[in-house]
Design a protein around this motif. Structure first.
Motif, short mmCIF file in Angstrom:
data_model
loop_
_atom_site.label_atom_id
_atom_site.label_comp_id
_atom_site.label_asym_id
_atom_site.label_seq_id
_atom_site.Cartn_x
_atom_site.Cartn_y
_atom_site.Cartn_z
N VAL A 1 0.85 -1.21 0.00
CA VAL A 1 0.00 0.00 0.00
C VAL A 1 0.88 1.25 0.00
O VAL A 1 0.63 2.21 -0.73
CB VAL A 1 -0.96 -0.01 1.22
CG1 VAL A 1 -1.66 1.33 1.37
CG2 VAL A 1 -1.98 -1.13 1.07
N ASN A 2 1.95 1.24 0.81
CA ASN A 2 2.86 2.39 0.85
C ASN A 2 3.54 2.63 -0.50
O ASN A 2 3.69 3.77 -0.93
CB ASN A 2 3.94 2.18 1.93
CG ASN A 2 3.41 2.55 3.31
OD1 ASN A 2 2.59 3.46 3.44
ND2 ASN A 2 3.86 1.84 4.32
N ARG A 3 3.93 1.52 -1.15
CA ARG A 3 4.57 1.67 -2.48
C ARG A 3 3.58 2.24 -3.48
O ARG A 3 3.92 3.09 -4.29
CB ARG A 3 5.08 0.30 -2.99
CG ARG A 3 6.29 -0.31 -2.31
CD ARG A 3 7.48 0.60 -2.20
NE ARG A 3 7.43 1.40 -1.01
CZ ARG A 3 7.85 2.64 -0.89
NH1 ARG A 3 8.36 3.27 -1.89
NH2 ARG A 3 7.77 3.31 0.24
N LEU A 4 2.32 1.77 -3.41
CA LEU A 4 1.30 2.27 -4.34
C LEU A 4 1.03 3.75 -4.10
O LEU A 4 0.85 4.52 -5.04
CB LEU A 4 0.00 1.45 -4.19
CG LEU A 4 0.03 0.06 -4.83
CD1 LEU A 4 -1.23 -0.72 -4.50
CD2 LEU A 4 0.19 0.17 -6.35
N LYS A 5 1.03 4.14 -2.82
CA LYS A 5 0.83 5.57 -2.49
C LYS A 5 1.98 6.41 -3.05
O LYS A 5 1.77 7.49 -3.60
CB LYS A 5 0.77 5.76 -0.97
CG LYS A 5 -0.57 5.42 -0.37
CD LYS A 5 -0.54 5.69 1.12
CE LYS A 5 -1.87 5.37 1.76
NZ LYS A 5 -1.80 5.53 3.23
N SER A 6 3.22 5.89 -2.94
CA SER A 6 4.38 6.62 -3.47
C SER A 6 4.27 6.79 -4.98
O SER A 6 4.59 7.86 -5.51
CB SER A 6 5.67 5.86 -3.13
OG SER A 6 5.86 5.84 -1.75
N VAL A 7 3.81 5.73 -5.66
CA VAL A 7 3.63 5.83 -7.11
C VAL A 7 2.59 6.90 -7.42
O VAL A 7 2.74 7.70 -8.34
CB VAL A 7 3.22 4.45 -7.71
CG1 VAL A 7 2.82 4.59 -9.17
CG2 VAL A 7 4.38 3.45 -7.58
N GLY A 8 1.53 6.94 -6.61
CA GLY A 8 0.47 7.95 -6.79
C GLY A 8 1.02 9.36 -6.64
O GLY A 8 0.72 10.24 -7.45
N TRP A 9 1.86 9.58 -5.60
CA TRP A 9 2.43 10.92 -5.41
C TRP A 9 3.39 11.27 -6.54
O TRP A 9 3.45 12.42 -6.99
CB TRP A 9 3.15 10.99 -4.06
CG TRP A 9 2.22 10.97 -2.91
CD1 TRP A 9 1.00 11.59 -2.82
CD2 TRP A 9 2.39 10.28 -1.66
NE1 TRP A 9 0.41 11.33 -1.62
CE2 TRP A 9 1.24 10.53 -0.88
CE3 TRP A 9 3.39 9.48 -1.13
CZ2 TRP A 9 1.08 10.01 0.40
CZ3 TRP A 9 3.23 8.97 0.15
CH2 TRP A 9 2.09 9.23 0.90
N ALA A 10 4.15 10.28 -7.00
CA ALA A 10 5.08 10.52 -8.11
C ALA A 10 4.30 10.88 -9.37
O ALA A 10 4.68 11.78 -10.13
CB ALA A 10 5.94 9.28 -8.35
N PHE A 11 3.17 10.18 -9.58
CA PHE A 11 2.32 10.48 -10.75
C PHE A 11 1.78 11.90 -10.64
O PHE A 11 1.77 12.65 -11.62
CB PHE A 11 1.18 9.46 -10.82
CG PHE A 11 0.35 9.59 -12.06
CD1 PHE A 11 0.77 9.02 -13.26
CD2 PHE A 11 -0.84 10.30 -12.04
CE1 PHE A 11 0.02 9.16 -14.41
CE2 PHE A 11 -1.60 10.45 -13.19
CZ PHE A 11 -1.17 9.86 -14.37
N LYS A 12 1.37 12.28 -9.41
CA LYS A 12 0.86 13.63 -9.17
C LYS A 12 1.93 14.67 -9.51
O LYS A 12 1.66 15.69 -10.14
CB LYS A 12 0.47 13.74 -7.69
CG LYS A 12 -0.28 14.98 -7.30
CD LYS A 12 -0.62 14.90 -5.82
CE LYS A 12 -0.86 16.27 -5.24
NZ LYS A 12 -0.84 16.25 -3.78
N GLY A 13 3.20 14.38 -9.12
CA GLY A 13 4.32 15.29 -9.41
C GLY A 13 4.58 15.40 -10.90
O GLY A 13 4.80 16.51 -11.41
N ALA A 14 4.53 14.27 -11.59
CA ALA A 14 4.77 14.28 -13.04
C ALA A 14 3.66 15.07 -13.75
O ALA A 14 3.92 15.85 -14.67
CB ALA A 14 4.83 12.84 -13.58
N TRP A 15 2.42 14.90 -13.28
CA TRP A 15 1.28 15.61 -13.87
C TRP A 15 1.39 17.11 -13.60
O TRP A 15 1.13 17.94 -14.48
CB TRP A 15 -0.04 15.01 -13.32
CG TRP A 15 -1.28 15.68 -13.82
CD1 TRP A 15 -2.26 16.28 -13.07
CD2 TRP A 15 -1.71 15.84 -15.19
NE1 TRP A 15 -3.24 16.80 -13.87
CE2 TRP A 15 -2.93 16.54 -15.17
CE3 TRP A 15 -1.16 15.46 -16.40
CZ2 TRP A 15 -3.62 16.87 -16.34
CZ3 TRP A 15 -1.84 15.80 -17.58
CH2 TRP A 15 -3.06 16.48 -17.53
#
Ligand SMILES: Nc1ncnc2c1ncn2[C@@H]1O[C@H](COP(=O)(O)OP(=O)(O)OP(=O)(O)O)[C@@H](O)[C@H]1O
Length: 123
Positions: free
Chosen positions: A10-24
């Protein structure tokens, strides 16, 4: 911050979500990366049009990733510099110039790769 109870996955998935938010955020707000994104789409279309080889695709994708990721780091450095010292300072200027220089070096390499791939196909 993530909750301690969350599992590793879950933590890894959240990190991917934040990284996606940053890229967007980068794509929505930064003119340089918007231009690079348009160039990336253009050369991808060119890649299909000229039916470039697997090796050429590898170099092309790698250069697109290199330039856009270094642009992201450059933007991050600009944000940090503006946050810690919004006023004019020669050191801040040097920090920003060097970060921009890194993008410039990657861009020159990308232009050379593009020339090697497409020049023989065009001329
Ligand atoms: N606080 C500062 N002190 C000294 N020089 C600065 C400062 N801010 C910017 N500069 C100079 O202006 C240049 C451009 O800075 P700026 O933050 O506008 O980046 P930029 O390349 O225009 O980025 P972007 O297009 O992403 O906004 C820097 O490379 C640096 O030489």
């Amino acid at each position: 911050m993530s909750g301690k109870k969350d599992s590793f996955l879950v933590n890894r998935l959240k990190s991917v979500g934040w990284a996606f938010k940053g890229a967007w955020l980068l794509l929505r707000t930064e003119a340089s990366i918007q231009i690079q994104f348009c160039v990336a789409i253009a050369v991808t279309i060119a890649g299909f049009y000229f039916d470039i080889s697997k090796t050429e695709w590898l170099f092309q994708v790698a250069m697109i990733g290199l330039v856009m990721s270094i642009e992201g780091v450059n933007t991050t450095i600009e944000y940090i510099a503006d946050f810690i010292h919004p006023e004019f300072h020669t050191s801040i200027g040097r920090i920003k110039d060097v970060a921009a220089g890194a993008v410039f070096i990657a861009s020159i390499a990308a232009i050379i790769v593009a020339a090697i791939i497409y020049y023989p196909k065009l001329f």
